[in-house]
Design a protein around this motif. Structure first.
Motif, PDB file in Angstrom:
ATOM      1  N   GLU A   1       0.815  -1.152   0.050  1.00 38.54           N
ATOM      2  CA  GLU A   1       0.137   0.062   0.037  1.00 38.54           C
ATOM      3  C   GLU A   1       1.041   1.197  -0.110  1.00 38.54           C
ATOM      4  N   ALA A   2       1.695   1.393   0.675  1.00 34.98           N
ATOM      5  CA  ALA A   2       2.843   2.629   1.000  1.00 34.98           C
ATOM      6  C   ALA A   2       3.441   2.712  -0.121  1.00 34.98           C
ATOM      7  N   LEU A   3       4.135   1.673  -0.812  1.00 36.83           N
ATOM      8  CA  LEU A   3       4.810   1.790  -1.950  1.00 36.83           C
ATOM      9  C   LEU A   3       4.241   2.131  -3.330  1.00 36.83           C
ATOM     10  N   THR A   4       2.826   1.377  -3.419  1.00 39.22           N
ATOM     11  CA  THR A   4       2.150   2.089  -4.599  1.00 39.22           C
ATOM     12  C   THR A   4       1.693   3.381  -4.415  1.00 39.22           C
ATOM     13  N   GLY A   5       1.076   3.485  -2.946  1.00 37.81           N
ATOM     14  CA  GLY A   5       0.885   5.029  -2.958  1.00 37.81           C
ATOM     15  C   GLY A   5       1.735   5.839  -3.231  1.00 37.81           C
ATOM     16  N   ALA A   6       2.921   5.614  -2.793  1.00 33.62           N
ATOM     17  CA  ALA A   6       4.096   6.724  -2.811  1.00 33.62           C
ATOM     18  C   ALA A   6       4.611   6.852  -4.381  1.00 33.62           C
ATOM     19  N   SER A   7       4.620   5.747  -5.028  1.00 34.23           N
ATOM     20  CA  SER A   7       4.920   5.731  -6.213  1.00 34.23           C
ATOM     21  C   SER A   7       4.134   6.598  -7.177  1.00 34.23           C
ATOM     22  N   GLU A   8       2.937   6.240  -6.988  1.00 35.25           N
ATOM     23  CA  GLU A   8       1.814   7.185  -7.853  1.00 35.25           C
ATOM     24  C   GLU A   8       1.935   8.529  -7.723  1.00 35.25           C
ATOM     25  N   LEU A   9       2.438   9.000  -6.538  1.00 35.51           N
ATOM     26  CA  LEU A   9       2.606  10.546  -6.322  1.00 35.51           C
ATOM     27  C   LEU A   9       3.790  10.946  -6.673  1.00 35.51           C
ATOM     28  N   GLY A  10       4.792  10.176  -7.173  1.00 32.01           N
ATOM     29  CA  GLY A  10       6.024  10.412  -7.655  1.00 32.01           C
ATOM     30  C   GLY A  10       7.283  10.656  -6.476  1.00 32.01           C
ATOM     31  N   VAL A  11       6.875  10.206  -5.386  1.00 36.71           N
ATOM     32  CA  VAL A  11       8.176  10.084  -4.327  1.00 36.71           C
ATOM     33  C   VAL A  11       9.217   9.117  -4.901  1.00 36.71           C
ATOM     34  N   LYS A  12      10.375   9.653  -4.771  1.00 34.79           N
ATOM     35  CA  LYS A  12      11.412   9.130  -5.464  1.00 34.79           C
ATOM     36  C   LYS A  12      12.019   7.934  -4.628  1.00 34.79           C
ATOM     37  N   HIS A  13      12.099   8.188  -3.206  1.00 32.65           N
ATOM     38  CA  HIS A  13      12.756   7.246  -2.103  1.00 32.65           C
ATOM     39  C   HIS A  13      11.719   7.198  -1.300  1.00 32.65           C
ATOM     40  N   LEU A  14      11.508   5.662  -0.863  1.00 33.11           N
ATOM     41  CA  LEU A  14      10.831   5.299   0.461  1.00 33.11           C
ATOM     42  C   LEU A  14      11.656   4.473   1.225  1.00 33.11           C
ATOM     43  N   THR A  15      11.959   4.742   2.413  1.00 31.65           N
ATOM     44  CA  THR A  15      12.871   4.188   3.280  1.00 31.65           C
ATOM     45  C   THR A  15      11.795   3.372   4.587  1.00 31.65           C
ATOM     46  N   LEU A  16      12.041   1.982   4.570  1.00 26.13           N
ATOM     47  CA  LEU A  16      11.264   1.476   5.439  1.00 26.13           C
ATOM     48  C   LEU A  16      12.044   0.802   6.585  1.00 26.13           C
ATOM     49  N   TYR A  17      11.705   1.240   7.853  1.00 28.35           N
ATOM     50  CA  TYR A  17      12.562   0.491   8.836  1.00 28.35           C
ATOM     51  C   TYR A  17      11.942  -0.816   9.079  1.00 28.35           C
ATOM     52  N   ALA A  18      12.605  -1.932   8.768  1.00 31.16           N
ATOM     53  CA  ALA A  18      12.088  -3.133   8.893  1.00 31.16           C
ATOM     54  C   ALA A  18      12.669  -3.951   9.966  1.00 31.16           C
ATOM     55  N   PHE A  19      13.867  -3.772  10.387  1.00 28.81           N
ATOM     56  CA  PHE A  19      14.471  -4.496  11.533  1.00 28.81           C
ATOM     57  C   PHE A  19      15.676  -3.675  11.862  1.00 28.81           C
ATOM     58  N   SER A  20      15.865  -3.332  13.323  1.00 29.56           N
ATOM     59  CA  SER A  20      16.538  -2.563  14.026  1.00 29.56           C
ATOM     60  C   SER A  20      17.771  -3.348  14.503  1.00 29.56           C
ATOM     61  N   THR A  21      18.880  -2.810  14.733  1.00 25.80           N
ATOM     62  CA  THR A  21      20.093  -3.296  15.409  1.00 25.80           C
ATOM     63  C   THR A  21      19.272  -3.974  16.781  1.00 25.80           C
ATOM     64  N   GLU A  22      18.794  -3.112  17.378  1.00 22.60           N
ATOM     65  CA  GLU A  22      18.211  -3.726  18.732  1.00 22.60           C
ATOM     66  C   GLU A  22      17.008  -4.778  18.601  1.00 22.60           C
ATOM     67  N   ASN A  23      16.600  -4.973  17.425  1.00 19.17           N
ATOM     68  CA  ASN A  23      15.669  -6.000  17.298  1.00 19.17           C
ATOM     69  C   ASN A  23      16.336  -7.375  17.181  1.00 19.17           C
ATOM     70  N   TRP A  24      17.626  -7.558  17.205  1.00 24.45           N
ATOM     71  CA  TRP A  24      18.325  -8.769  17.277  1.00 24.45           C
ATOM     72  C   TRP A  24      18.098  -9.216  18.632  1.00 24.45           C
ATOM     73  N   ASN A  25      17.515  -8.487  19.536  1.00 25.92           N
ATOM     74  CA  ASN A  25      17.528  -8.943  21.054  1.00 25.92           C
ATOM     75  C   ASN A  25      16.149  -9.599  21.309  1.00 25.92           C
ATOM     76  N   ARG A  26      15.488  -9.652  20.069  1.00 29.02           N
ATOM     77  CA  ARG A  26      14.032 -10.282  20.484  1.00 29.02           C
ATOM     78  C   ARG A  26      14.001 -11.713  20.322  1.00 29.02           C
ATOM     79  N   PRO A  27      13.099 -12.441  20.971  1.00 26.39           N
ATOM     80  CA  PRO A  27      13.266 -13.956  20.878  1.00 26.39           C
ATOM     81  C   PRO A  27      13.779 -14.592  19.630  1.00 26.39           C
ATOM     82  N   LYS A  28      14.425 -15.713  19.827  1.00 20.78           N
ATOM     83  CA  LYS A  28      15.052 -16.203  18.386  1.00 20.78           C
ATOM     84  C   LYS A  28      13.928 -16.488  17.709  1.00 20.78           C
ATOM     85  N   GLU A  29      13.023 -17.135  18.050  1.00 22.67           N
ATOM     86  CA  GLU A  29      11.833 -17.490  17.194  1.00 22.67           C
ATOM     87  C   GLU A  29      11.416 -16.527  16.244  1.00 22.67           C
ATOM     88  N   GLU A  30      10.996 -15.186  16.840  1.00 24.17           N
ATOM     89  CA  GLU A  30      10.532 -14.118  16.240  1.00 24.17           C
ATOM     90  C   GLU A  30      11.487 -13.583  15.101  1.00 24.17           C
TER      91      GLU A  30
END
Ligand code: IPE
Ligand code: IPE
Ligand code: MG
Length: 249
Positions: free
Chosen positions: A48-77
């Motif tokens: 949704e975000a990518l299509t919406g941004a692209s249609e409006l002419g946004v040139k760069h979309l940066t998505l925070y998907a996994f942080s350094t600190e997220n390595w500390n979550r349970p291994k299964e996750e």
């Protein structure tokens, strides 16, 4: 939901939008599901975000998907998130190509499992000639990690006498960050109601407009993006000056 899109000024759309995609776990919990179900459900919101941004002419979309600190979550996750990343990239490459999306990643990519690195490499290679929009995934990313790397690189160059003290300036620092060559985001969106930055793009966000929404990431729709852009367009970006200086010219 009202139709926000028609109110957007097409001449004042951010070139670069960054999003902290938050709230997958709470979304799943509300439904009595596992957290990983929330992550998997977040993929549709990325579309949704990518299509919406692209249609409006946004040139760069940066998505925070996994942080350094997220390595500390349970291994299964962590494992589930890494698998989801591989599966999603592999499944989406054709569609990214059809939509002119160039894939890029920032962060400590070498620290990702081999399978993830391979999927990413395939994605980069397959989409490298696309130029409609750049999708930048922040993976194993944190801003302090990135700044630490930049400082080390610059210190080494200084030590090796490749640069002088006078040459250490803001441009040099920017060019040693993983966002080298990408303009700073004009707009940052964080979902899930949290109003913090969580170690994301600290240097690059110096003058970014911040938009916080209570929507949990899996519920995020293009309409929410439009609403955030309208909020952005209603702001006066003064960059330290006074209002009259902005409006008089
Ligand atoms: C964001 O959702 C996704 C990642 C950080 C990987 P969360 O997993 O942080 O969801 P909440 O914040 O616990 O609801
Ligand atoms: C930030 O979300 C990181 C990502 C969205 C990838 P978190 O859920 O990890 O952030 P905190 O822990 O609430 O600050
Ligand atoms: Mg969270």
């Amino acid at each position: 939901m009202s139709n926000y899109k028609i109110h957007i000024d097409p001449n004042n759309v951010p070139r670069h939008i960054a999003i902290i995609m938050d709230g997958n776990g709470r979304w799943a919990k509300q439904k009595g599901e596992m957290r990983t179900f929330g992550h998997a459900s977040g993929v549709e919101a990325v579309r949704e975000a990518l299509t919406g941004a692209s249609e409006l002419g946004v040139k760069h979309l940066t998505l925070y998907a996994f942080s350094t600190e997220n390595w500390n979550r349970p291994k299964e996750e962590v494992d589930a998130l890494m698998n989801l990343l591989v599966q999603t990239i592999v499944a989406e490459i054709d569609e990214l190509n059809q939509n002119g999306v160039r894939l890029k990643a920032i962060g400590d990519i070498e620290n990702l499992p081999d399978g993830c690195q391979e999927a990413l490499e395939k994605g980069f290679e397959a989409t490298k000639n696309n130029d409609r929009i750049e999708l930048i995934l922040a993976l194993s990313y944190s801003s302090r990690w990135e700044i630490e790397q930049a400082v080390k690189t610059i210190a080494q160059e200084f030590h090796d006498k490749k640069i002088s003290l006078d040459e250490i300036n803001q441009d040099l620092i920017s060019s040693n960050l993983s966002t080298n060559g990408i303009p700073d985001p004009e707009l940052l969106i964080r979902t899930s109601g949290e109003t913090r930055i969580s170690n994301f793009l600290l240097w690059q966000l110096a003058y970014t407009e911040l938009h916080f929404t209570p929507v949990l990431w899996p519920d995020f729709k293009a309409e929410h993006l439009y609403k955030a852009i309208l909020d952005y367009q209603g702001r006066e970006r003064r960059f330290g000056m006074v209002s009259e200086q902005i409006t008089d010219n």
